[in-house]
Design a protein around this motif. Structure first.
Motif, short mmCIF file in Angstrom:
data_model
loop_
_atom_site.label_atom_id
_atom_site.label_comp_id
_atom_site.label_asym_id
_atom_site.label_seq_id
_atom_site.Cartn_x
_atom_site.Cartn_y
_atom_site.Cartn_z
N ALA A 1 0.82 -0.92 0.12
CA ALA A 1 0.07 0.29 0.07
C ALA A 1 0.57 1.46 -0.26
O ALA A 1 0.84 2.17 -0.80
CB ALA A 1 -0.84 -0.15 1.49
N ALA A 2 1.43 1.23 1.04
CA ALA A 2 3.19 2.51 0.32
C ALA A 2 3.33 2.86 -0.68
O ALA A 2 3.53 3.28 -1.16
CB ALA A 2 4.02 2.23 1.96
N ARG A 3 3.81 1.41 -1.15
CA ARG A 3 4.19 1.67 -2.61
C ARG A 3 3.29 2.33 -3.61
O ARG A 3 4.10 2.95 -4.59
CB ARG A 3 4.84 0.65 -2.56
N LEU A 4 2.36 2.28 -3.26
CA LEU A 4 1.14 2.25 -3.95
C LEU A 4 0.98 3.97 -3.64
O LEU A 4 0.17 4.94 -4.46
CB LEU A 4 -0.03 1.58 -4.86
N GLY A 5 1.24 3.92 -2.52
CA GLY A 5 0.49 5.99 -2.41
C GLY A 5 -0.80 5.95 -1.39
O GLY A 5 -1.94 6.50 -0.84
N LEU A 6 -1.30 4.64 -0.65
CA LEU A 6 -2.23 4.09 -0.11
C LEU A 6 -2.52 3.90 1.36
O LEU A 6 -3.58 3.90 1.80
CB LEU A 6 -3.17 2.98 -0.71
N ASP A 7 -0.94 3.61 1.93
CA ASP A 7 -1.12 4.10 2.81
C ASP A 7 -0.87 5.39 4.25
O ASP A 7 -0.17 6.55 3.50
CB ASP A 7 0.63 3.51 3.76
N GLY B 1 -1.15 6.14 7.58
CA GLY B 1 -0.43 5.87 8.32
C GLY B 1 -1.35 5.46 9.23
O GLY B 1 -0.89 5.81 10.14
N GLY B 2 -2.88 4.75 9.08
CA GLY B 2 -3.59 4.43 9.41
C GLY B 2 -3.46 3.16 9.83
O GLY B 2 -2.21 2.79 10.03
N GLY B 3 -4.11 2.69 10.81
CA GLY B 3 -4.47 1.11 11.18
C GLY B 3 -3.85 0.29 10.36
O GLY B 3 -4.24 0.64 8.71
N ALA B 4 -3.37 -1.09 10.96
CA ALA B 4 -2.14 -1.33 9.76
C ALA B 4 -4.16 -2.31 8.57
O ALA B 4 -3.67 -2.75 7.25
CB ALA B 4 -1.66 -2.85 10.01
N GLU B 5 -4.77 -2.66 9.74
CA GLU B 5 -6.51 -3.46 8.86
C GLU B 5 -7.06 -2.81 7.74
O GLU B 5 -7.01 -3.14 6.72
CB GLU B 5 -7.01 -3.24 10.34
N PRO B 6 -6.86 -1.21 8.36
CA PRO B 6 -7.57 -0.80 6.87
C PRO B 6 -6.31 -0.29 5.91
O PRO B 6 -6.98 -0.26 5.16
CB PRO B 6 -8.41 0.85 7.58
N VAL B 7 -5.92 -0.20 6.09
CA VAL B 7 -4.53 -0.32 4.98
C VAL B 7 -4.37 -1.23 4.40
O VAL B 7 -4.32 -0.89 3.09
CB VAL B 7 -3.56 0.18 5.55
N ALA B 8 -4.14 -2.17 5.34
CA ALA B 8 -4.41 -3.50 4.42
C ALA B 8 -5.88 -3.98 3.10
O ALA B 8 -5.72 -4.44 2.18
CB ALA B 8 -4.37 -4.86 4.90
N ALA B 9 -7.37 -3.45 4.55
CA ALA B 9 -8.39 -3.37 3.62
C ALA B 9 -8.13 -2.85 2.21
O ALA B 9 -8.89 -2.63 0.82
CB ALA B 9 -9.67 -3.55 4.92
N ARG B 10 -7.48 -1.86 2.08
CA ARG B 10 -7.66 -0.21 0.98
C ARG B 10 -6.87 -1.48 -0.04
O ARG B 10 -7.19 -0.95 -1.70
CB ARG B 10 -6.99 0.82 1.67
N PHE B 11 -5.43 -1.39 0.38
CA PHE B 11 -4.18 -2.73 -0.66
C PHE B 11 -5.87 -3.36 -1.39
O PHE B 11 -5.73 -3.17 -2.54
CB PHE B 11 -3.36 -3.02 -0.13
N ALA B 12 -6.72 -4.83 -0.75
CA ALA B 12 -6.90 -5.60 -1.74
C ALA B 12 -8.56 -5.54 -2.30
O ALA B 12 -8.49 -5.45 -3.10
CB ALA B 12 -7.72 -6.52 -0.29
N ALA B 13 -8.74 -3.85 -1.38
CA ALA B 13 -9.58 -3.45 -2.53
C ALA B 13 -9.07 -2.66 -4.18
O ALA B 13 -9.95 -2.89 -4.90
CB ALA B 13 -10.31 -2.17 -1.56
N HIS C 1 -3.41 10.43 -3.51
CA HIS C 1 -3.19 9.59 -2.40
C HIS C 1 -4.49 10.11 -1.39
O HIS C 1 -5.38 10.97 -1.66
CB HIS C 1 -2.00 10.84 -1.13
N PRO C 2 -5.08 9.37 -0.48
CA PRO C 2 -5.49 9.29 0.67
C PRO C 2 -6.00 10.99 1.35
O PRO C 2 -7.40 10.95 1.10
CB PRO C 2 -5.75 8.03 0.70
N ASP C 3 -5.61 10.98 1.56
CA ASP C 3 -4.62 12.15 2.43
C ASP C 3 -5.34 13.18 1.13
O ASP C 3 -5.84 14.31 1.71
CB ASP C 3 -3.46 12.33 3.01
N THR C 4 -4.49 13.10 0.31
CA THR C 4 -4.75 14.54 -0.17
C THR C 4 -6.16 14.52 -0.63
O THR C 4 -6.94 15.61 -1.50
CB THR C 4 -4.74 14.88 -2.07
#
Length: 759
Positions: free
Chosen positions: A144-150, A152-164, A697-700
């Motif tokens: 997720a970090a490589r894609l700019g999807l991280d 900085g939140g919890g690992a579970e929602p970041v991982a779910a975002r990557f799976a999506a 990026h999600p924050d943007t």
């Protein structure tokens, strides 16, 4: 017997070094002494540079053999949209420590991944250690970090975002889940999508739920494949190759046995007939103890260990292999193998030389040349040791040496731990190494009447990496062991239990956190006395847990008592107590009291640290939030402006922390009805995030939603709609249609559309 194979002179022992034998050539492709490489850059400010990779693919063995006979058609099976599970195809393959498990699944997966990568069959290659939920989450977070999807939140929602993202993207991807042991570790995170390929390695097909993947057994190499491997590995000298057919039959096509035998013969010049002779001798000696014919690899690893010792007459290969057998089979950072603790352990355990990182690395390279470990370099060197080999080594070691190696390995992992990088690849590997130590070194990590600090460091790293669920499991195990081995009142037991309470709270298990916090408080009151700083801190932690569980009345009582005890022990105005007390008042619906306490906390931090200290500025932000909750928007604006000026001066206007404060200031202007000021700050915050993180990026995208809402409030509906029409497709592609940020953007657009229709 070949003149170049003095290691064959003795095949029964695992003892000290012998004189003679070839010198070890130290011209290696990796150098652990070089400066630490910077972490992979991930995304540029304007997006991902395609193609991209995440995770470290284990290196292919020398003379790797394509499995055209034993696993035919595997390349064609791994088509877009396919999911393939490579399972052990030999008898006993499901046994976690059995040699039959070592059938070459990971090597085959590495080969397939690199073939797809080199042929540009995939644009995104992700390699994930899937041995536990923690490692899956960490691997997904890295991707997720490589894609700019991280964000900085919890690992579970970041991982779910990557799976999506995997499910919705049109980019061609391959995800390799190596060593999946429990399908539950993928709950909510199963990779899938029409553009992707999923490749799993696992001991048994029963691990993969029915219909999730096509199961492909990976048996031993065919006789032709084994012969091809030996011929590729050996020289064209017919004397050395003579007897290759018989040796291949004796080795049974076992990949590990072939690799170890090939390494020894290639390095020493030993011929196939000579190697088979010594192999038969060693197997005959092992047969009575085993009660059956031992697998070929159960024999060849011992011959390889002897050869490694001969490569390095000064010693160190055997004790280093024992140490590596206690660490994670999916990757050991090279810095652990050359850490001061490792060097000291090698010096004490038989090298006879003073501690020396170069000597330790020579031992690692000797083990690699003997076919016992693999070393690859992706920035820093990483060593791989197969799990069956690790189990065999541990079984062959006297308990006292195993305990000594376990303590040395724990010290070395602790020495190699990176500072303030909980989601770095090295931190992920070290956490896995610590977990392996907890599993295999056992009670030796509590020797001397205390819990080894590496266990505390690993748990704290999990919390810092926001691995909430795994952190709970970790601290529950460590706290339980501490209680059993040290007693319920031991300081380490109470520390571990306190960390468990924090982990439960981070995981959203407030009731469990309350129960655990009460236990810690009782223990500290009893052992240390209620006025001890640690007991006061435990009371504050209980108050925090009670607040999170909705028991605000009791939380206020507990925190009032903590504040009183703190005042008697340290004087008035302990900021740490006041901050939690203020949070409890906010939760109880009394923001005025929260504002009063936040002001006291801010004054205390200014006294202790000065007005520009980060802790003081953080207190000012808490005061700003309390003022907003109390309807005092102008007071909140003052605090935000103060912090913003300090952050801009120290960090610069484009720093993430500065941008976060600017977004808060914009919100305060919104609350104060200062529309023009709010719009200006939203625009600057949005532009800053886009410049720093890129437009996708999600924050943007979240800041774009804020800006669109501000445009709506200011009556600039055209600007709002234009921004949303650009942002929503970006969010759907970069994140997913169901991502919370995407939904929020759509909600803002729907609200504007409804208002325009009504007007």
């Amino acid at each position: 017997m070949n003149d170049h194979a003095p290691f064959m002179a003795r095949t029964t022992g695992m003892g000290g070094s012998r004189p003679g034998g070839p010198d070890l050539m130290m011209a290696s492709r990796v150098d652990p002494a070089r400066p630490r490489a910077a972490a992979a850059a991930g995304n540029s400010a304007r997006g991902v540079a395609w193609p991209a990779r995440a995770g470290i693919v284990p290196p292919l063995a020398d003379a790797f053999t394509v499995r055209a006979d034993s696993v035919p058609g595997i390349e064609a099976m791994l088509a877009p949209g396919a999911a393939v599970a490579l399972v052990s195809g030999q008898e006993g393959g499901g046994h976690p420590d059995g040699w039959a498990q070592s059938c070459g699944k990971t090597q085959l997966a590495s080969y397939l991944a690199e073939v797809l990568w080199e042929s540009r069959g995939v644009e995104f290659l992700v390699w994930v250690n899937a041995a536990s939920r923690a490692s899956v989450l960490s691997g997904y977070a890295g991707a997720a970090a490589r894609l700019g999807l991280d964000d900085g939140g919890g690992a579970e929602p970041v991982a779910a975002r990557f799976a999506a993202w995997l499910a919705g993207t049109a980019r061609r991807w391959l995800v390799v889940l190596d060593d999946l042991r429990d399908a539950a570790d993928l709950d909510g995170l199963w990779p899938g999508g029409p553009a992707g390929r999923l490749l799993i390695t696992t001991a048994g097909g029963e691990v993969v739920p029915g219909g999730r993947a096509v199961t492909v057994p990976v048996p031993a190499l065919s006789l032709r494949e084994a012969m091809g491997y030996l011929f590729d590995r050996l020289t064209t000298d017919q004397d050395q190759r003579s007897g290759a057919y018989d040796l291949a039959e004796h080795l049974g096509g076992e990949p590990a046995a072939l690799a170890q035998a090939g390494a020894v013969m290639a390095g020493s010049g030993t011929g196939c007939r000579d190697y088979q002779h010594y192999f038969a001798q060693q197997r005959a000696q092992l047969r009575p103890a085993a009660g059956r014919e031992p697998p070929a690899a159960a024999v060849t690893w011992m011959l390889s260990a002897d050869y490694a010792e001969e490569l390095l007459p000064a010693g160190g290969t055997w004790p280093l292999l024992v140490l590596a057998a206690l660490l994670d089979s999916h990757g050991i950072p090279g810095g652990v193998l050359t850490a001061p603790a490792t060097c000291k352990y090698l010096a004490v355990t038989g090298t006879g030389s003073p501690p020396d990182p170069e000597q330790a690395w020579k031992a690692a390279l000797a083990l690699e040349r003997a076919g016992l470990i693999s070393i690859g370099a992706a920035g820093e060197p990483v060593a791989w040791v197969s799990a069956p080999l690790q189990a065999a080594v541990r079984a062959a070691v006297p308990p006292e040496l195993l305990d000594r190696a376990g303590r040395a390995a724990a010290d070395a992992v602790l020495e190699a731990w990176p500072k303030d990088q909980p989601r770095s690849g090295e931190a992920v590997q070290l956490r896995s190494c610590a977990a392996s130590l907890l599993r295999h070194a056992g009670d030796a990590l509590w020797a001397g009447g205390s819990c080894h600090r590496v266990l505390l460091a690993a748990g704290q790293s999990m919390i810092a990496a926001r691995l909430a669920g795994p952190a709970v499991a970790w601290w529950r195990e460590v706290a339980g062991r501490c209680e059993r081995l040290l007693g319920p009142g031991h300081p380490d037991t109470l520390v571990a239990a306190g960390q468990l309470a924090d982990a439960l709270l981070a995981a959203g298990q407030a009731a469990g956190a309350v129960h655990c916090s009460r236990w810690v408080l009782d223990g500290r009151d009893r052992v240390l006395g209620p006025g001890h700083p640690a007991a006061i801190a435990a009371r504050v932690s209980l108050g925090r847990a009670l607040t999170a569980s909705g028991e605000t009345s009791e939380a206020l009582t507990v925190l009032r008592e903590a504040a009183g005890r703190s005042q008697r022990a340290r004087g008035p105005g302990d900021p740490a107590v006041l901050d939690e007390y203020a949070a409890a008042f906010l939760a109880a619906g009394d923001p005025a009291a929260a504002v009063r306490l936040c002001k006291q906390s801010l004054a205390g931090r200014e006294r202790l640290h000065g007005p520009a200290d980060p802790a003081t500025l953080a207190a000012a932000l808490r005061l700003a939030g309390a003022c907003l909750a109390d309807g005092k928007a102008r007071a909140a604006i003052g605090q935000y402006k103060r912090v913003l000026a300090a952050r801009e001066r120290v960090l610069g206007p484009g720093h993430p922390d500065t941008l976060t404060v600017r977004a808060g200031l914009a919100t305060a202007y919104d609350a104060a009805g200062q529309i023009g000021d709010a719009l200006r700050e939203h625009q600057q915050a949005c532009a800053g995030y886009e410049h720093l993180l890129g437009p996708d990026h999600p924050d943007t995208l979240a800041r774009r939603a804020d800006l669109a809402s501000a445009y709506d409030t200011a009556g600039q509906l055209g600007d709002a709609v234009t921004l949303l029409h650009d942002s929503i497709p970006r969010a759907e592609q970069a994140l997913s249609p169901g991502d919370p940020v995407t939904r929020r953007l759509r909600q803002v657009l729907d609200g504007i559309t409804t208002d325009m229709s009504a007007g």
